[in-house]
Write a protein that holds these residues in place. Structure first.
Motif, PDB file in Angstrom:
ATOM      1  N   ALA A 216      57.980   2.453 -95.386  1.00 41.61           N
ATOM      2  CA  ALA A 216      59.152   3.044 -96.044  1.00 41.61           C
ATOM      3  C   ALA A 216      60.211   3.260 -95.159  1.00 41.61           C
ATOM      4  CB  ALA A 216      58.508   4.426 -96.555  1.00 41.61           C
ATOM      5  N   ARG A 217      60.070   3.458 -93.992  1.00 41.93           N
ATOM      6  CA  ARG A 217      61.371   3.396 -93.020  1.00 41.93           C
ATOM      7  C   ARG A 217      62.067   2.095 -93.167  1.00 41.93           C
ATOM      8  NH1 ARG A 217      58.727   7.666 -93.566  1.00 41.93           N
ATOM      9  NH2 ARG A 217      59.984   7.725 -95.360  1.00 41.93           N
ATOM     10  N   ALA A 218      61.288   1.105 -92.944  1.00 39.36           N
ATOM     11  CA  ALA A 218      61.890  -0.184 -92.850  1.00 39.36           C
ATOM     12  C   ALA A 218      62.415  -0.433 -94.229  1.00 39.36           C
ATOM     13  CB  ALA A 218      60.824  -1.449 -92.616  1.00 39.36           C
ATOM     14  N   PHE A 219      61.951  -0.216 -95.493  1.00 31.47           N
ATOM     15  CA  PHE A 219      62.552  -0.466 -96.429  1.00 31.47           C
ATOM     16  C   PHE A 219      64.022   0.571 -96.759  1.00 31.47           C
ATOM     17  CE2 PHE A 219      63.462   0.102-101.129  1.00 31.47           C
ATOM     18  CZ  PHE A 219      62.934  -0.867-101.761  1.00 31.47           C
ATOM     19  N   GLU A 220      64.081   1.574 -96.295  1.00 30.37           N
ATOM     20  CA  GLU A 220      65.307   2.492 -96.359  1.00 30.37           C
ATOM     21  C   GLU A 220      66.244   1.957 -95.552  1.00 30.37           C
ATOM     22  OE1 GLU A 220      62.609   6.576 -96.542  1.00 30.37           O
ATOM     23  OE2 GLU A 220      63.291   6.053 -94.604  1.00 30.37           O
ATOM     24  N   ILE A 221      65.941   1.535 -94.391  1.00 29.15           N
ATOM     25  CA  ILE A 221      67.218   1.279 -93.577  1.00 29.15           C
ATOM     26  C   ILE A 221      67.714  -0.402 -93.937  1.00 29.15           C
ATOM     27  CG2 ILE A 221      66.234   0.069 -91.865  1.00 29.15           C
ATOM     28  CD1 ILE A 221      68.101   1.349 -89.992  1.00 29.15           C
ATOM     29  N   LYS A 222      66.980  -1.075 -94.380  1.00 26.85           N
ATOM     30  CA  LYS A 222      67.258  -2.363 -95.006  1.00 26.85           C
ATOM     31  C   LYS A 222      68.055  -2.099 -96.466  1.00 26.85           C
ATOM     32  CE  LYS A 222      63.601  -5.060 -92.896  1.00 26.85           C
ATOM     33  NZ  LYS A 222      64.272  -5.916 -92.109  1.00 26.85           N
ATOM     34  N   LEU A 223      67.547  -1.506 -97.149  1.00 24.32           N
ATOM     35  CA  LEU A 223      68.387  -0.902 -98.487  1.00 24.32           C
ATOM     36  C   LEU A 223      69.709  -0.526 -98.110  1.00 24.32           C
ATOM     37  CD1 LEU A 223      68.021  -1.141-101.648  1.00 24.32           C
ATOM     38  CD2 LEU A 223      67.175   1.131-101.550  1.00 24.32           C
ATOM     39  N   LEU A 224      69.808   0.321 -97.192  1.00 23.93           N
ATOM     40  CA  LEU A 224      70.957   0.911 -97.045  1.00 23.93           C
ATOM     41  C   LEU A 224      72.069  -0.104 -96.474  1.00 23.93           C
ATOM     42  CD1 LEU A 224      69.767   4.061 -95.034  1.00 23.93           C
ATOM     43  CD2 LEU A 224      71.451   4.165 -96.987  1.00 23.93           C
ATOM     44  N   SER A 225      71.488  -1.002 -95.554  1.00 23.35           N
ATOM     45  CA  SER A 225      72.384  -2.074 -95.174  1.00 23.35           C
ATOM     46  C   SER A 225      72.763  -2.855 -96.124  1.00 23.35           C
ATOM     47  CB  SER A 225      71.547  -2.704 -94.161  1.00 23.35           C
ATOM     48  OG  SER A 225      72.449  -3.873 -93.471  1.00 23.35           O
ATOM     49  N   MET A 226      71.839  -3.408 -97.298  1.00 25.98           N
ATOM     50  CA  MET A 226      72.328  -4.279 -98.314  1.00 25.98           C
ATOM     51  C   MET A 226      73.272  -3.833 -98.985  1.00 25.98           C
ATOM     52  SD  MET A 226      68.664  -5.619 -99.263  1.00 25.98           S
ATOM     53  CE  MET A 226      67.570  -6.711 -98.068  1.00 25.98           C
ATOM     54  N   LEU A 227      73.314  -2.497 -99.249  1.00 19.50           N
ATOM     55  CA  LEU A 227      74.191  -1.801-100.343  1.00 19.50           C
ATOM     56  C   LEU A 227      75.359  -1.111 -99.659  1.00 19.50           C
ATOM     57  CD1 LEU A 227      71.653   0.158-102.448  1.00 19.50           C
ATOM     58  CD2 LEU A 227      72.577  -2.018-102.716  1.00 19.50           C
ATOM     59  N   GLY A 228      75.646  -1.384 -98.100  1.00 17.55           N
ATOM     60  CA  GLY A 228      76.840  -1.022 -97.663  1.00 17.55           C
ATOM     61  C   GLY A 228      76.832   0.469 -97.078  1.00 17.55           C
ATOM     62  N   TYR A 229      75.592   0.746 -97.087  1.00 15.75           N
ATOM     63  CA  TYR A 229      75.504   2.329 -96.472  1.00 15.75           C
ATOM     64  C   TYR A 229      75.022   2.123 -94.915  1.00 15.75           C
ATOM     65  CZ  TYR A 229      76.434   3.767-101.178  1.00 15.75           C
ATOM     66  OH  TYR A 229      77.158   3.930-102.455  1.00 15.75           O
ATOM     67  N   ARG A 230      74.930   1.236 -94.432  1.00 15.13           N
ATOM     68  CA  ARG A 230      74.325   0.854 -93.098  1.00 15.13           C
ATOM     69  C   ARG A 230      74.732   1.959 -91.900  1.00 15.13           C
ATOM     70  NH1 ARG A 230      74.525  -1.127 -88.091  1.00 15.13           N
ATOM     71  NH2 ARG A 230      72.915  -2.427 -87.159  1.00 15.13           N
TER      72      ARG A 230
ATOM     73  N   LEU B  11      65.664  -2.799 -88.916  1.00 17.46           N
ATOM     74  CA  LEU B  11      66.603  -3.507 -89.649  1.00 17.46           C
ATOM     75  C   LEU B  11      66.596  -4.747 -89.499  1.00 17.46           C
ATOM     76  CD1 LEU B  11      69.238  -2.906 -91.319  1.00 17.46           C
ATOM     77  CD2 LEU B  11      70.613  -2.531 -89.010  1.00 17.46           C
ATOM     78  N   ARG B  12      66.227  -5.316 -88.066  1.00 18.11           N
ATOM     79  CA  ARG B  12      66.464  -6.900 -87.804  1.00 18.11           C
ATOM     80  C   ARG B  12      65.220  -7.435 -88.394  1.00 18.11           C
ATOM     81  NH1 ARG B  12      67.954  -5.209 -82.451  1.00 18.11           N
ATOM     82  NH2 ARG B  12      65.812  -6.178 -81.841  1.00 18.11           N
ATOM     83  N   TRP B  13      64.010  -6.919 -88.003  1.00 18.23           N
ATOM     84  CA  TRP B  13      62.721  -7.589 -88.332  1.00 18.23           C
ATOM     85  C   TRP B  13      62.300  -7.670 -89.650  1.00 18.23           C
ATOM     86  CZ3 TRP B  13      58.346  -5.882 -84.446  1.00 18.23           C
ATOM     87  CH2 TRP B  13      58.545  -6.437 -82.970  1.00 18.23           C
ATOM     88  N   PRO B  14      61.654  -8.843 -90.382  1.00 21.09           N
ATOM     89  CA  PRO B  14      61.041  -8.770 -91.532  1.00 21.09           C
ATOM     90  C   PRO B  14      59.716  -7.933 -91.668  1.00 21.09           C
ATOM     91  CG  PRO B  14      60.327 -10.794 -90.050  1.00 21.09           C
ATOM     92  CD  PRO B  14      61.226  -9.879 -89.408  1.00 21.09           C
ATOM     93  N   LEU B  15      59.669  -7.613 -93.111  1.00 19.55           N
ATOM     94  CA  LEU B  15      58.495  -6.644 -93.125  1.00 19.55           C
ATOM     95  C   LEU B  15      57.018  -7.009 -92.809  1.00 19.55           C
ATOM     96  CD1 LEU B  15      59.211  -5.294 -96.693  1.00 19.55           C
ATOM     97  CD2 LEU B  15      60.174  -4.236 -94.569  1.00 19.55           C
ATOM     98  N   ALA B  16      57.043  -8.480 -92.697  1.00 20.50           N
ATOM     99  CA  ALA B  16      55.852  -9.032 -92.053  1.00 20.50           C
ATOM    100  C   ALA B  16      55.411  -8.803 -90.666  1.00 20.50           C
ATOM    101  CB  ALA B  16      55.893 -10.435 -92.318  1.00 20.50           C
ATOM    102  N   ARG B  17      56.414  -8.090 -89.987  1.00 24.68           N
ATOM    103  CA  ARG B  17      56.222  -8.086 -88.442  1.00 24.68           C
ATOM    104  C   ARG B  17      56.013  -6.645 -88.189  1.00 24.68           C
ATOM    105  NH1 ARG B  17      60.437 -10.800 -84.568  1.00 24.68           N
ATOM    106  NH2 ARG B  17      58.945  -9.944 -83.001  1.00 24.68           N
TER     107      ARG B  17
END
Length: 248
Positions: free
Chosen positions: A132-146, A200-206
């Motif tokens: 959930a934490r990884a999803f949150e920060i990746k989504l924020l970055s994708m939508l311009g709220y990084r 933010l950098r790592w894929p969810l698989a890692r």
């Protein structure tokens, strides 16, 4: 053309009268859209499996004067492992609510669609809090709220080894010199900020390679929650539900 096809994840479904459903879909082709699925609530409906929340389905939609309507739909993935545990259902609902709350209607975002789909796929056997934490920060970055995590967002100085403060209103981390007591910031350590940068950098698989401590988990959760609520200007409903289940 009145008919068109989309591939979508069902973010939300609302029963309308006895037999119909209003669906919020996040599609690969058109982003977030709302459609009517007439008769989908009937026990004999062929649409029932494909219109359940966080199902991955193909839809044949018909344009109309009001909301577009579902002519046909076909289930691709049901994610059954998410539906047998209350905490997994809660986190799947949370990921869907995040995408619903942070995206605008009718704006295509294939990267967000791919992130949501992978998040749901990996939620079944992953550390759901960390995912959930990884999803949150990746989504924020994708939508311009990084959030700014590399240097002090106010003075631009490198982040030292001393105490740091995350300030949602400022948009990132403040160094000790710029942080003011009582300014509404969140105290955090350098390790937490480095973990956020990794997520933010790592894929969810890692994510299985990470073993954050309790303090870092709590600080990441609070930092991202405050940052998202600052931009959304509201609290997510499913956050309160998850808090009733466990200390997320």
């Amino acid at each position: 053309m009145k008919l068109y096809k989309v591939q979508a994840v069902v973010l939300k479904s609302v029963n309308i009268r006895d037999a119909d459903m209003l669906l919020t879909l996040f599609t690969m082709e058109k982003g977030k859209i709302k459609v009517m699925a007439y008769g989908a609530c009937k026990p004999t409906s062929r649409k029932r499996g494909a219109v359940q929340p966080f199902s991955h389905s193909r839809f044949l939609l018909r344009r109309g004067n009001g909301p577009d309507t579902v002519s046909q739909c076909e289930l691709i993935e049901m994610f059954p492992e998410l539906r047998c545990r209350l905490d997994k259902i809660g986190y799947a609902t949370y990921l869907s609510e995040l995408v619903d709350g942070m995206t605008a209607q009718g704006e295509p975002a294939e990267a967000v669609f791919a992130l949501l789909l992978e998040g749901l796929r990996r939620l079944g056997d992953a550390d759901h809090r960390l995912l959930a934490r990884a999803f949150e920060i990746k989504l924020l970055s994708m939508l311009g709220y990084r959030p700014c995590l590399e240097h002090c967002v106010q003075c631009g100085a490198p982040l030292g080894a001393g105490p740091l403060t995350f300030h949602p209103g400022a948009g990132g981390v403040l160094c000790a010199g710029c942080a003011r007591e009582g300014s509404g910031g969140l105290s955090c350590n350098r390790g937490t900020i480095e973990l956020l940068k990794l997520l933010l950098r790592w894929p969810l698989a890692r994510l299985g390679q990470l073993r954050p401590g309790l303090r870092e988990r709590q600080e990441m959760r609070e930092i991202l929650r405050r940052h998202m609520e600052y931009h959304l200007e509201r609290q997510m409903k499913s956050t309160r539900f998850l808090a009733l289940l466990e200390d997320v």
